[in-house]
Enzyme design. Structure first.
Site, PDB file in Angstrom:
ATOM      1  N   LYS A  68      85.431  65.946 -10.481  1.00 21.38           N
ATOM      2  CA  LYS A  68      85.750  65.730 -11.636  1.00 21.38           C
ATOM      3  C   LYS A  68      86.846  66.851 -12.267  1.00 21.38           C
ATOM      4  CE  LYS A  68      83.000  66.249 -15.167  1.00 21.38           C
ATOM      5  NZ  LYS A  68      81.795  66.152 -15.827  1.00 21.38           N
ATOM      6  N   HIS A 126      91.347  74.287  -7.321  1.00 21.33           N
ATOM      7  CA  HIS A 126      90.177  74.528  -6.952  1.00 21.33           C
ATOM      8  C   HIS A 126      89.031  73.291  -7.408  1.00 21.33           C
ATOM      9  CE1 HIS A 126      86.363  76.215  -5.964  1.00 21.33           C
ATOM     10  NE2 HIS A 126      85.853  76.409  -6.924  1.00 21.33           N
ATOM     11  N   GLU A 166      81.438  84.221  -0.670  1.00 20.71           N
ATOM     12  CA  GLU A 166      80.207  84.593  -1.450  1.00 20.71           C
ATOM     13  C   GLU A 166      79.012  84.501  -0.630  1.00 20.71           C
ATOM     14  OE1 GLU A 166      77.695  81.780  -2.511  1.00 20.71           O
ATOM     15  OE2 GLU A 166      78.748  81.575  -4.470  1.00 20.71           O
ATOM     16  N   SER A 192      85.146  82.091  -9.851  1.00 25.98           N
ATOM     17  CA  SER A 192      84.409  82.610 -11.135  1.00 25.98           C
ATOM     18  C   SER A 192      84.534  84.284 -11.431  1.00 25.98           C
ATOM     19  CB  SER A 192      82.829  82.153 -11.297  1.00 25.98           C
ATOM     20  OG  SER A 192      83.096  80.703 -11.046  1.00 25.98           O
ATOM     21  N   ASN A 195      81.494  71.153  -2.501  1.00 26.42           N
ATOM     22  CA  ASN A 195      82.153  72.371  -2.899  1.00 26.42           C
ATOM     23  C   ASN A 195      81.917  73.358  -1.848  1.00 26.42           C
ATOM     24  OD1 ASN A 195      83.350  74.387  -4.146  1.00 26.42           O
ATOM     25  ND2 ASN A 195      81.757  74.801  -6.018  1.00 26.42           N
ATOM     26  N   CYS A 241      84.884  81.742  -5.915  1.00 21.60           N
ATOM     27  CA  CYS A 241      85.423  80.899  -5.068  1.00 21.60           C
ATOM     28  C   CYS A 241      86.982  80.999  -4.664  1.00 21.60           C
ATOM     29  CB  CYS A 241      85.483  79.409  -5.591  1.00 21.60           C
ATOM     30  SG  CYS A 241      83.815  78.803  -6.019  1.00 21.60           S
TER      31      CYS A 241
END
Lengths: 134, 389, 349
Positions: free
Chosen positions: C240, C235, C81, C297, C267, C113
């Site tokens: 978390k 992913h 991206e 996304s 990330n 992603c």
């Protein structure tokens, strides 16, 4: 100050260290030459493509503080002369190492990095730099 | 071939000449030289101009015509030629003039050298200088001119050929002489510590290891030796003027701690002049960077390899030390380095020395002097040997 | 004939910044923020690095480990991206740099992603159908988080490259499925420097829904349960989310640890799952089964069921550094340096 076509035609050298080899005497050159300076006429039209070894040793270097506009965000950066494992000397930046840790004799390998660009809306030029060997 | 004489010499003030244009300084130097030779100007039958990059510094090409025009030669329609060889432009223009007179092609020739550098900003100026190295494979890869010489300096130190202090002392030597030269850009002696403490340009070289950005021009008048006495009582004989080249990129050399071009040009010059380094009393060597001046003193044979550093550090190179005086003008560092003018300014200085008109910095009894002008990282070299008559 | 991974390579820039350092600038408790996101530090690209250079580094590592002639590569896709050009492909530059030109097809991909795993699927199709011998799929990013935005604590740089083929595969891709919907949880409009996101909307209806659906569908198709896998790579926009999604579906910490790189590098967006899988392949043994589920996304998930083959014993893994080795070469920078490197400081052109 760059021209798109001028940089484009050097891509084989810039990306993959393509130089020349003289079929007469076997001497290798980087960047490429259309004639061997030793064999001269006998080599014209016969020079063959030669891919320079991507690993080498730092022969000498400098930490550059008075930097060209293109490298402002890299300041200070290290430029060096690298003797490749097939004994070709060439000039390139040395990256991914703190300037104070660079030394003559250090082992390095070629990586592809941004060299400069023709401004924010211009073409980006990529080429070889050297980084410490893993 | 005819023997060639220098019958007039002139140099402008070097420095940041904000109110002077390229034309102003180019013409001024020529007029000073013509005046020094006692000519009216109508005797001149050819012009050679050393200039590196008016095209990029002031966006003007066709410099030969421009100088001929503003020097008042346009109405005479004499040939005027601009010569470019990086920082060796001036010295090589001088050699072209010498060849023109020696061959019999021309009788009275003006050789000028000029550069107007301060009309662009520092970054542009550096970028123009960097283009005298290999633009595609050195400059584009991030190697500035200063960094190329810094890499030479690092090898010099690494190989035990000179210490950092010895390299820095080339600048101290230049400034000591610059203090005595009214036309120098920097007329102030400096201490070794100041050089060592100066801001980094390209490690290990600092700001005081590097020649400044300058405006300036210089000119000499040449004629056949056998006609020199018609114009002046004090002619200078051109005993030799030679030139050599080398690979454009520094990395293409077998060695970077010696310039083969300098050695070849010097060798040819000494052979032509039938002289040896021990005959030389005074030398102007190209020291755009301190290491370059130090290396030049060795490549010219004035000092053995690895010995020049000590000589500079101990002040043996000063005009009154009784050894070979080096860079009595101040050198490129203190006199200033308007690129195209430098080679001609070196000739002016040596001419002044061997004819005994160097005033406060006069080397006593100087008969033979030499000049070394370099382009790029020694890719172009020209050596001249002058004799006072 | 089986289709799978013939070779792989990864690359992560060496510079790192900590959440603490970022928080200091914006008046936030960065340390707590990092703890909450399970992020110790994130990678920062040097000023001379971008998706092209990262992709080339990963692709060259991939080629160093195989004897495949680059001219046998019939397709090359770079998913990102943050392609340096809006128009002008990254993939052609990478193809030239690994000497795969000119007899191949190349294109850039974008799916937030998951563009890297989308490239793997395309290569599988082309190889499986016999249209090409080998395909290269790269996922790489130098993702941007707007200054002061929560994303700034995680958005980082890195990538990995996969050579997909039929011959000498070190890992067989048993099957792949995708789960795709129109869910605008995160986006960047043309010409905008930084992406925008829907805040907490990026969680439940976006990341979790797509990952769990894709995983469950794949497990159902394959007739497997979480316990059948030696490793699982989900992913990882932070540390978390993948930890929680793994727990939700019955995967253990032991299964996800090796493939969870975000805590150490941040990330890497399109690079995240590919780097995580590379980290697993670095230690995988014949017979190991790996579940890989990406998320992009916008939104979608690609799930892969992979089995490591015997061939991995002969594979020249040592010809390029492992992910563990790559991420051990670290140089920390302060926020000012990070801002300079990332071009966040406006400079004279």
């Amino acid at each position: 100050m760059s021209s798109t076509a001028r940089e484009w035609r050097e891509i084989p050298g810039r990306y993959n260290l393509k130089g020349s080899k003289c079929p007469e005497c076997g001497k290798v050159f980087f960047p490429k030459r259309s004639m061997c300076p030793l064999c001269r006429r006998a080599s014209i039209g016969k020079m063959i493509e030669y891919k320079v070894e991507r690993k080498g040793t730092v022969y000498t270097y400098s930490v550059v503080y008075d930097v060209p506009e293109a490298n402002k965000r890299m300041k200070p950066y290290v430029v060096g002369m690298i003797r490749t494992d097939d004994d070709i000397l060439l000039t390139a930046q040395i990256v991914d190492v703190d300037p104070e840790n660079v030394e003559i004799g250090m082992r390095v390998q070629a990586v592809l990095r941004k060299i400069d660009d023709d401004g924010p809306s211009g073409v980006i030029h990529y080429g070889f730099k050297f980084a410490p060997c893993e | 071939m005819r023997d060639v004489a220098i019958i007039g010499a002139g140099v402008t003030r070097f420095g940041e000449l904000w109110d002077k244009s390229f034309r102003d300084i180019g013409v001024k130097a020529g007029m000073l030289a013509i005046g020094d030779a006692g000519l009216s100007g109508s005797e001149v039958d050819a012009l050679f101009i050393g200039n590196m990059s008016a095209g990029r510094f002031i966006n003007q090409q066709n410099i030969g015509a421009m100088i001929a025009d503003y020097a008042g030669f346009a109405l005479k329609h004499i040939p005027s030629t601009r010569i470019e060889a990086g920082a060796a432009s001036g010295g090589i223009a001088f050699r072209q003039g010498v060849m023109a007179v020696a061959s019999g092609m021309h009788d009275v020739v003006v050789v000028g050298g000029a550069e107007k550098m301060t009309d662009v900003d520092d970054a542009s100026s550096n970028s123009i200088l960097d283009s005298t190295a290999d633009q595609q494979w050195e400059a584009s890869m991030g190697a500035t001119m200063a960094s190329l010489f810094a890499m030479i300096a690092r090898r010099y130190i690494h190989e035990g050929l000179a210490t950092r202090e010895e390299i820095a002392s080339v600048s101290v030597n230049g400034h000591a002489h610059g203090a005595l030269n009214p036309n120098a850009q920097f007329r102030k002696a400096i201490k070794l510590e100041s050089v060592l403490r100066s801001g980094m340009v390209a490690d290990p070289l600092g700001l005081f290891d590097c020649a400044p950005i300058s405006d300036g021009a210089a000119a000499v008048i040449l004629c056949p030796m056998d006609k020199a006495k018609e114009y002046t009582d004090n002619p200078v004989r051109v005993a030799a003027s030679t030139q050599a080249s080398d690979t454009l990129a520094l990395f293409q050399r077998d060695s970077i701690t010696s310039f083969a071009s300098t050695r070849m040009a010097a060798d040819r010059a000494f052979k032509t002049a039938k002289l040896s380094p021990s005959d030389i009393s005074v030398a102007e060597v190209h020291d755009c960077y301190t290491i370059e001046g130090l290396m030049a003193a060795e490549d010219l044979g004035l000092y053995e390899r690895g010995r020049a550093g000590k000589a500079f550090l101990e002040g043996q190179t000063l005009f009154d030390a009784g050894k070979v005086a080096i860079n009595t003008s101040g050198g490129l560092k203190a006199r200033g380095h308007p690129i195209g003018a430098t080679g001609v300014a070196q000739i002016v200085e040596i001419a002044e020395q061997v004819r005994g008109t160097a005033d406060k910095r006069q080397v006593k009894g100087a008969r033979y002097g030499m000049a070394l002008n370099l382009g790029g990282t020694g890719s172009a070299a020209t050596v001249s040997i002058l004799e006072g008559i | 004939m089986d289709v799978g991974i013939v070779s792989y390579g990864a690359y992560v820039p060496r510079y790192r910044i900590t959440p603490e350092e970022i928080g200091k600038v914006w008046g936030e408790n960065g340390k707590a923020m990092g703890k909450g996101l399970f992020i110790e530090q994130k990678s920062v690209p040097a000023p001379d690095e971008d998706v092209v250079t990262i992709s080339v580094a990963a692709a060259r590592a991939m080629m160093a480990r195989t004897d495949v002639d680059p001219r046998e590569i019939g397709a090359l896709y770079v998913g990102s991206e943050s392609h340096p050009y809006a128009v002008k492909p990254t993939s052609t530059i990478v193809a030239e740099a690994i000497e795969a030109t000119p007899d191949l097809t190349a294109a850039d991909m974008e799916f937030a992603c998951k563009a890297g795993t989308a490239g793997i699927q395309v290569c599988m199709g082309l190889v499986g159908s016999g249209m090409i011998e080998y395909g290269v799929a790269i996922g790489a990013d130098t993702s941007q988080g707007a200054p002061g935005d929560a994303l700034e604590y995680s958005a980082s740089a890195g990538g990995a490259a996969y050579l997909i083929g039929k011959k000498n595969i070190i890992a067989k891709i048993n099957r792949t499925i995708s789960y795709t919907t129109d869910t605008p949880d995160f986006w960047r409009r043309e010409g905008q420097d930084y992406p925008s996101h829907g805040g907490r909307f990026t969680g439940e209806p976006a990341y979790f829904r797509h990952i769990t659906n894709a995983t469950q569908r794949l497990l159902a198709d394959a007739g497997t349960k979480p316990g059948d896998y030696d490793y699982a790579v989900f992913h990882q926009p932070n540390g978390k989310f993948p930890t929680r999604v793994a727990a939700m579906m019955g995967f253990t910490e032991a299964q996800i640890t090796k493939g969870l790189m975000t805590p150490y590098i941040g990330n890497t967006y399109s690079g995240a799952v590919p780097i995580g899988l590379a980290s697993v392949l670095d230690i995988a043994k014949p017979g190991d089964r790996i579940l890989v589920v990406s998320y992009g996304s916008g939104a979608g998930s690609d799930a892969f069921d992979i089995t490591v083959t015997d061939r991995i014993r002969k594979y020249k893994r040592e010809a390029a550094p492992t992910v563990e080795k790559i991420v051990s070469n670290v140089k920390y920078v302060d926020y000012a340096t990070y801002a300079k490197f990332k071009g966040k400081i406006k400079m004279e052109e």
